[in-house]
Design a protein around this motif. Structure first.
Motif, PDB file in Angstrom:
ATOM      1  N   UNK A  89      41.297 -21.472  12.322  1.00 58.30           N
ATOM      2  CA  UNK A  89      40.830 -20.083  12.348  1.00 58.30           C
ATOM      3  C   UNK A  89      40.836 -19.460  10.955  1.00 58.30           C
ATOM      4  N   UNK A  90      41.385 -20.172  10.001  1.00 57.48           N
ATOM      5  CA  UNK A  90      41.421 -19.668   8.632  1.00 57.48           C
ATOM      6  C   UNK A  90      40.007 -19.471   8.100  1.00 57.48           C
ATOM      7  N   UNK A  91      39.722 -18.256   7.663  1.00 61.89           N
ATOM      8  CA  UNK A  91      38.385 -17.920   7.185  1.00 61.89           C
ATOM      9  C   UNK A  91      38.364 -16.479   6.705  1.00 61.89           C
ATOM     10  N   UNK A  92      37.255 -16.128   6.074  1.00 63.22           N
ATOM     11  CA  UNK A  92      36.974 -14.721   5.807  1.00 63.22           C
ATOM     12  C   UNK A  92      36.239 -14.201   7.036  1.00 63.22           C
ATOM     13  N   UNK A  93      36.747 -13.110   7.585  1.00 62.24           N
ATOM     14  CA  UNK A  93      36.152 -12.529   8.784  1.00 62.24           C
ATOM     15  C   UNK A  93      35.316 -11.313   8.398  1.00 62.24           C
ATOM     16  N   UNK A  94      34.094 -11.308   8.882  1.00 56.76           N
ATOM     17  CA  UNK A  94      33.148 -10.247   8.566  1.00 56.76           C
ATOM     18  C   UNK A  94      32.757  -9.487   9.826  1.00 56.76           C
ATOM     19  N   UNK A  95      32.595  -8.202   9.667  1.00 56.70           N
ATOM     20  CA  UNK A  95      32.116  -7.335  10.737  1.00 56.70           C
ATOM     21  C   UNK A  95      30.648  -7.033  10.481  1.00 56.70           C
ATOM     22  N   UNK A  96      29.882  -7.003  11.550  1.00 48.87           N
ATOM     23  CA  UNK A  96      28.453  -6.685  11.468  1.00 48.87           C
ATOM     24  C   UNK A  96      28.160  -5.650  12.535  1.00 48.87           C
ATOM     25  N   UNK A  97      27.620  -4.536  12.095  1.00 52.50           N
ATOM     26  CA  UNK A  97      27.373  -3.406  12.994  1.00 52.50           C
ATOM     27  C   UNK A  97      25.875  -3.171  13.135  1.00 52.50           C
ATOM     28  N   UNK A  98      25.411  -3.084  14.364  1.00 46.47           N
ATOM     29  CA  UNK A  98      24.028  -2.740  14.632  1.00 46.47           C
ATOM     30  C   UNK A  98      23.945  -1.321  15.170  1.00 46.47           C
ATOM     31  N   UNK A  99      23.131  -0.496  14.519  1.00 45.44           N
ATOM     32  CA  UNK A  99      22.987   0.898  14.918  1.00 45.44           C
ATOM     33  C   UNK A  99      21.510   1.261  14.956  1.00 45.44           C
ATOM     34  N   UNK A 100      21.173   2.218  15.809  1.00 43.89           N
ATOM     35  CA  UNK A 100      19.774   2.612  15.992  1.00 43.89           C
ATOM     36  C   UNK A 100      19.465   3.910  15.265  1.00 43.89           C
ATOM     37  N   UNK A 101      18.276   3.950  14.698  1.00 47.58           N
ATOM     38  CA  UNK A 101      17.817   5.185  14.072  1.00 47.58           C
ATOM     39  C   UNK A 101      17.066   6.036  15.099  1.00 47.58           C
ATOM     40  N   UNK A 102      16.385   7.068  14.631  1.00 47.23           N
ATOM     41  CA  UNK A 102      15.686   7.986  15.529  1.00 47.23           C
ATOM     42  C   UNK A 102      14.661   7.248  16.370  1.00 47.23           C
ATOM     43  N   UNK A 103      14.012   6.246  15.800  1.00 46.59           N
ATOM     44  CA  UNK A 103      13.020   5.481  16.532  1.00 46.59           C
ATOM     45  C   UNK A 103      13.604   4.377  17.379  1.00 46.59           C
ATOM     46  N   UNK A 104      14.923   4.336  17.479  1.00 38.33           N
ATOM     47  CA  UNK A 104      15.662   3.341  18.251  1.00 38.33           C
ATOM     48  C   UNK A 104      15.458   1.924  17.726  1.00 38.33           C
TER      49      UNK A 104
END
Length: 120
Positions: A89-104
């Motif tokens: 499990x040793x690793x660099x852990x990254x977060x990725x966020x998906x978000x919507x704009x006005x046009x979804x």
């Protein structure tokens, strides 16, 4: 100005636990798509877990039964509880966020990562 910030990494022994957190300041017009990836030295980045619209979760086979993803809507934060950690499990852990704009239209944003080291 960081929009996706991970925290909670560290060093533990085999069998130990860590809780990663990822906070975002990005607003969304739809439910967040929050994901964790990891990248070990010399390897490609791989998917770990995700949570969509606060309730649809998914896990890589390698972490099923050991990791739990959850979302704190009030704080726009996603957590990854990692139990029974293994050296692999040793690793660099990254977060990725998906978000919507006005046009979804959903756009994804990466954090800078947090290091997890599991020693045998």
């Amino acid at each position: 100005q960081a929009q996706v910030v991970e925290s909670g990494g560290g060093s533990v022994q085999t069998g130990g636990a860590l809780r990663l957190s990822c906070a975002t300041s990005i607003h969304t017009r739809c439910g967040y798509d929050m994901r964790w990836y990891r990248q070990a030295p010399g390897k490609e980045r791989e998917f770990v877990s995700s949570i969509l619209n606060s309730d649809i979760t998914n896990y890589a086979d390698s972490v099923k039964g050991r990791f739990t993803i959850s979302q704190d809507n009030a704080k726009n934060t996603v957590h990854l509880q990692m139990n029974s950690l293994k050296p692999e499990d040793t690793a660099m852990y990254f977060c990725k966020i998906g978000a919507c704009d006005v046009g979804l239209t959903r756009t994804y944003y990466w954090g800078q990562g947090t290091q997890v080291i599991v020693s045998s």
